[in-house]
Motif scaffolding. Structure first.
Motif, PDB file in Angstrom:
ATOM      1  N   LYS A   1      39.711  11.717  26.055  1.00 31.16           N
ATOM      2  CA  LYS A   1      38.833  12.106  27.161  1.00 31.16           C
ATOM      3  C   LYS A   1      37.372  11.835  26.830  1.00 31.16           C
ATOM      4  CE  LYS A   1      41.669  15.844  29.050  1.00 31.16           C
ATOM      5  NZ  LYS A   1      41.769  15.564  30.459  1.00 31.16           N
ATOM      6  N   ILE A   2      36.642  11.381  27.835  1.00 29.68           N
ATOM      7  CA  ILE A   2      35.195  11.185  27.722  1.00 29.68           C
ATOM      8  C   ILE A   2      34.523  12.402  28.334  1.00 29.68           C
ATOM      9  CG2 ILE A   2      33.229   9.772  28.400  1.00 29.68           C
ATOM     10  CD1 ILE A   2      35.278   7.428  28.708  1.00 29.68           C
ATOM     11  N   PHE A   3      33.560  12.928  27.620  1.00 34.32           N
ATOM     12  CA  PHE A   3      32.783  14.066  28.097  1.00 34.32           C
ATOM     13  C   PHE A   3      31.365  13.579  28.386  1.00 34.32           C
ATOM     14  CE2 PHE A   3      29.898  17.574  26.538  1.00 34.32           C
ATOM     15  CZ  PHE A   3      29.925  18.298  27.713  1.00 34.32           C
ATOM     16  N   GLU A   4      30.926  13.747  29.629  1.00 34.24           N
ATOM     17  CA  GLU A   4      29.567  13.394  30.030  1.00 34.24           C
ATOM     18  C   GLU A   4      28.849  14.679  30.438  1.00 34.24           C
ATOM     19  OE1 GLU A   4      29.919  10.384  33.083  1.00 34.24           O
ATOM     20  OE2 GLU A   4      29.942   8.812  31.569  1.00 34.24           O
ATOM     21  N   PRO A   5      28.032  15.217  29.547  1.00 38.87           N
ATOM     22  CA  PRO A   5      27.387  16.501  29.837  1.00 38.87           C
ATOM     23  C   PRO A   5      26.328  16.391  30.927  1.00 38.87           C
ATOM     24  CG  PRO A   5      26.447  15.565  27.863  1.00 38.87           C
ATOM     25  CD  PRO A   5      27.583  14.662  28.269  1.00 38.87           C
ATOM     26  N   GLN A   6      26.108  17.505  31.591  1.00 36.96           N
ATOM     27  CA  GLN A   6      24.997  17.586  32.525  1.00 36.96           C
ATOM     28  C   GLN A   6      23.741  17.823  31.700  1.00 36.96           C
ATOM     29  OE1 GLN A   6      25.279  20.627  35.523  1.00 36.96           O
ATOM     30  NE2 GLN A   6      23.381  19.989  36.505  1.00 36.96           N
ATOM     31  N   VAL A   7      22.728  16.989  31.903  1.00 37.62           N
ATOM     32  CA  VAL A   7      21.494  17.066  31.123  1.00 37.62           C
ATOM     33  C   VAL A   7      20.353  17.482  32.050  1.00 37.62           C
ATOM     34  CG1 VAL A   7      19.901  15.774  29.653  1.00 37.62           C
ATOM     35  CG2 VAL A   7      22.349  15.225  29.612  1.00 37.62           C
TER      36      VAL A   7
ATOM     37  N   ALA B   1      22.519   8.128  21.704  1.00 41.98           N
ATOM     38  CA  ALA B   1      21.661   9.286  21.919  1.00 41.98           C
ATOM     39  C   ALA B   1      21.190   9.298  23.367  1.00 41.98           C
ATOM     40  CB  ALA B   1      20.471   9.234  20.964  1.00 41.98           C
ATOM     41  N   GLU B   2      21.034   8.129  23.951  1.00 34.63           N
ATOM     42  CA  GLU B   2      20.554   8.040  25.325  1.00 34.63           C
ATOM     43  C   GLU B   2      21.605   8.484  26.339  1.00 34.63           C
ATOM     44  OE1 GLU B   2      19.158   4.574  28.394  1.00 34.63           O
ATOM     45  OE2 GLU B   2      18.459   4.418  26.328  1.00 34.63           O
ATOM     46  N   ASN B   3      22.856   8.007  26.202  1.00 34.53           N
ATOM     47  CA  ASN B   3      23.851   8.362  27.227  1.00 34.53           C
ATOM     48  C   ASN B   3      24.520   9.716  26.973  1.00 34.53           C
ATOM     49  OD1 ASN B   3      26.143   7.972  25.479  1.00 34.53           O
ATOM     50  ND2 ASN B   3      26.404   5.860  26.178  1.00 34.53           N
ATOM     51  N   LYS B   4      24.388  10.249  25.772  1.00 29.90           N
ATOM     52  CA  LYS B   4      24.874  11.586  25.401  1.00 29.90           C
ATOM     53  C   LYS B   4      26.376  11.783  25.624  1.00 29.90           C
ATOM     54  CE  LYS B   4      20.322  13.576  25.993  1.00 29.90           C
ATOM     55  NZ  LYS B   4      19.747  12.253  25.763  1.00 29.90           N
ATOM     56  N   ARG B   5      27.100  10.697  25.817  1.00 31.72           N
ATOM     57  CA  ARG B   5      28.548  10.801  25.970  1.00 31.72           C
ATOM     58  C   ARG B   5      29.191  11.270  24.673  1.00 31.72           C
ATOM     59  NH1 ARG B   5      30.698   5.380  29.017  1.00 31.72           N
ATOM     60  NH2 ARG B   5      30.538   6.229  31.116  1.00 31.72           N
ATOM     61  N   GLN B   6      30.331  11.929  24.825  1.00 27.02           N
ATOM     62  CA  GLN B   6      31.156  12.320  23.690  1.00 27.02           C
ATOM     63  C   GLN B   6      32.575  11.860  23.983  1.00 27.02           C
ATOM     64  OE1 GLN B   6      30.608  16.387  22.200  1.00 27.02           O
ATOM     65  NE2 GLN B   6      28.861  16.582  23.578  1.00 27.02           N
ATOM     66  N   LEU B   7      33.325  11.647  22.910  1.00 31.08           N
ATOM     67  CA  LEU B   7      34.715  11.251  23.068  1.00 31.08           C
ATOM     68  C   LEU B   7      35.589  12.241  22.325  1.00 31.08           C
ATOM     69  CD1 LEU B   7      36.659   9.065  24.201  1.00 31.08           C
ATOM     70  CD2 LEU B   7      36.479   7.938  21.964  1.00 31.08           C
TER      71      LEU B   7
END
Length: 182
Positions: free
Chosen positions: A12-18, A104-110
């Motif tokens: 799963k890809i996690f895209e946080p709200q920034v 660091a820019e897109n802040k995505r996590q896997l």
């Protein structure tokens, strides 16, 4: 917190709200309740952090048996190409790889469940890589796969003649000759 499914079950890809303003930004990198709502219920027990320069390729690594690890990975500085290979016997995507640019820019996590070989290649001048694990490191249980295995055909989006490898990663076994996960 938005979670995106991938073509690989469990990955799963996690895209946080920034939240950004003139002071900078803020976001929740991990919230156990939100992750559990998304079906990620692993108890993380160890955090690791590595700093590397452009062209460093770390991986493809995994642990076997009772010491297998799930990971939540992200980049604190710079950019990497994050890579996973499904090594779960019987999986519909066994032997398939999945890549994602983390920065660091897109802040995505896997989120990488147990049963995957994992690695990354640094694309920026430097990168700081951070990951949470649900199990402790065990040298006796570690395994690996050669990063440029012909059968896997991984596209690292980089000239592989220019990668910087550890001695261990230069001699990992080919896919199919690696240690079984279970």
């Amino acid at each position: 917190m938005p979670f995106l499914d991938t073509p690989v079950e469990g990955l799963k890809i996690f895209e946080p709200q920034v939240w950004k303003d003139d002071r900078g930004y803020f976001y929740e990198a991990f919230n156990q309740q939100r992750f559990e709502e998304a079906g990620i219920t692993v108890p993380f027990v160890q955090d690791n952090q590595a700093r590397s320069t452009r062209g460093v390729l770390r991986g493809l690594h995994y642990q076997v048996g009772d010491m297998a690890q799930a990971k939540l990975v992200r980049v604190l500085e710079g950019e990497v190409l994050d890579m996973v290979v499904d090594i779960r016997p019987g999986s519909a995507t066994y032997g398939k790889w999945f890549s994602l640019r983390l920065s660091a820019e897109n802040k995505r996590q896997l989120f990488v469940p147990r049963g995957f070989a994992h690695g990354y290649l640094v694309l920026s001048p430097t990168a700081e890589f951070f990951y949470k694990c649900d199990n402790f490191y065990s040298k006796a249980h570690e395994g690996g796969i050669l990063f440029n295995d012909a059968e896997l055909g991984i596209d690292w989006e980089f000239d592989l003649n220019e990668v910087i490898l550890s001695e261990k990663d230069k001699v990992q076994p080919a896919f199919g000759e690696h240690r079984p996960v279970w």
